[in-house]
Design an enzyme around this catalytic site. Structure first.
Site, PDB file in Angstrom:
ATOM      1  N   TYR A  91       0.107   7.408  -7.060  1.00 46.27           N
ATOM      2  CA  TYR A  91       0.762   6.098  -7.497  1.00 46.27           C
ATOM      3  C   TYR A  91       1.999   6.077  -6.709  1.00 46.27           C
ATOM      4  CZ  TYR A  91       3.496   2.810 -10.165  1.00 46.27           C
ATOM      5  OH  TYR A  91       4.398   1.799 -10.680  1.00 46.27           O
ATOM      6  N   LYS A 137       2.633   3.215  -3.690  1.00 52.28           N
ATOM      7  CA  LYS A 137       3.744   2.296  -3.841  1.00 52.28           C
ATOM      8  C   LYS A 137       4.733   2.412  -2.434  1.00 52.28           C
ATOM      9  CE  LYS A 137       3.685  -0.157  -8.008  1.00 52.28           C
ATOM     10  NZ  LYS A 137       3.720  -1.647  -8.024  1.00 52.28           N
TER      11      LYS A 137
END
Length: 354
Positions: free
Chosen positions: A139, A143
């Protein structure tokens, strides 16, 4: 002024059916800004329409952006369970590339991207925006890569704006993540405090971070020339995990037990749940990782840059926890959380095209 959000703007919100997206309407109404919704599924919007589409689908984005002057991207693969590395990459990074292509098609030059403090990974001291990111999970890595896509887009032509917000853990009504699980476990008398609870937990209440987006976007960039327009968002002061737990007990009208068990035995006691989760693929509310995260992990971040802009949150963390418990007692206790995992590939449009 160019790329300052005003009442003349029309914003396309990607990921509008998610938790944060469901809290946007009052902020945009306060600015007099029209916005339209785009997501893989319908959300809790009191009948307001949502354009169904995939953030990786350039054609769908081009169609949805018609008539818009700005884009807010909340869409992301973000769950910590059940998502492959390839899907994180395709949704978060591939989606960013698709968004840039669609904005270029329409000549849109104004973007706000909802990133995450997960880009920092594990740092020795609470990181500010100037800290070197070192993400430790898919994640955070995806990002950070998406941020790079948007920065490249911003720098590739004059007059473009890429406002990037990195919030800490966001909680509030309609959220079913870690704070909800904590409230639920305490309410059902299935929670025991582990460790001394002295570890700090940076958090933010949902309406505060939404209001911060509006505050920052409606003003000219307030960073030095040549500096990326990136803001951590955290509601200060941080609470310790013990203070979070105590606030939940108080909001539930319950007396907090005095018993606290040492951390090491608690982690060992959770090992069977780890095995069950690994064997079944179920996202269990009790695992050693969850216990460590609440009772031992120090997750603190600096947010001086946004404070320097004059933004003042309207809700304190204790008030936010109390508000979330009220929602839980009124609605959330009986609600069944719906987990919407992104498809591995671009989702098909409802009209049968891709």
């Amino acid at each position: 002024m160019d790329n300052v959000l005003t009442s003349a703007d029309r914003v396309l919100v990607l990921g509008a059916s998610g938790f944060v997206g469901s809290h946007l309407a009052p902020m945009f109404a306060g600015l007099g800004v029209e916005f339209v919704r785009f997501d893989l599924f319908e959300g809790p919007h009191d009948g307001a329409p949502t354009t169904i589409g995939d953030v990786r689908d350039v054609d769908a984005l081009i169609e949805a952006m018609a008539g818009c002057t700005a884009v807010l991207n909340l869409a992301a693969a973000h769950h910590d369970f059940g998502i492959s590395t390839a899907t994180f990459e395709s949704v978060n990074v591939g989606g960013a590339r698709a968004v840039c292509a669609a904005m270029d098609h329409h000549g849109i030059t104004n973007l706000c991207f909802y990133s995450s403090v997960a880009v920092y990974g594990e740092q020795d001291a609470p990181p500010s925006e100037s800290a070197t990111p070192a993400p430790v999970n898919d994640y955070g890595r995806s990002k950070l890569a998406a941020e790079a896509v948007y920065r490249e887009w911003e720098r590739s032509a004059p007059g473009r704006r890429a406002l990037i917000i990195r919030p800490a853990v966001v909680f509030g009504p309609r959220n079913f993540a870690n704070v909800y699980r904590l409230i639920h476990q305490i309410d059902r008398r299935r929670f025991l405090s582990a460790g001394d609870g002295a570890n700090r937990k940076s958090m933010c209440y949902v309406t505060n971070v939404v209001d911060a987006i509006g505050h920052l976007w409606a003003a000219p960039p307030q960073v030095a020339a040549g500096q990326d327009e990136v803001y951590n968002y955290v509601d200060k002061p941080d609470l310790t995990s013990r203070e979070v737990v105590s606030a939940v007990y108080a909001a539930l009208g319950r007396r907090e037990p005095g018993l606290r068990i040492p951390l090491a035995p608690a982690l060992w006691a959770a090992k069977p749940f780890d095995l069950i989760a690994a064997a079944t693929g179920r996202n269990l509310p009790i695992t050693s990782a969850r216990i460590h995260k609440l009772a031992n992990a120090e997750t603190s971040f600096l947010a001086d840059r946004v404070a320097a802009t004059g933004f003042e949150p309207s809700v304190t963390l204790p008030e936010g926890l109390e508000a979330m418990v009220r929602w839980y007692l009124d609605v959330g206790r009986e609600a069944t959380p719906v987990v919407h995992l992104p498809p591995a590939e671009v989702a098909r449009r409802t009209d049968g095209t891709s």
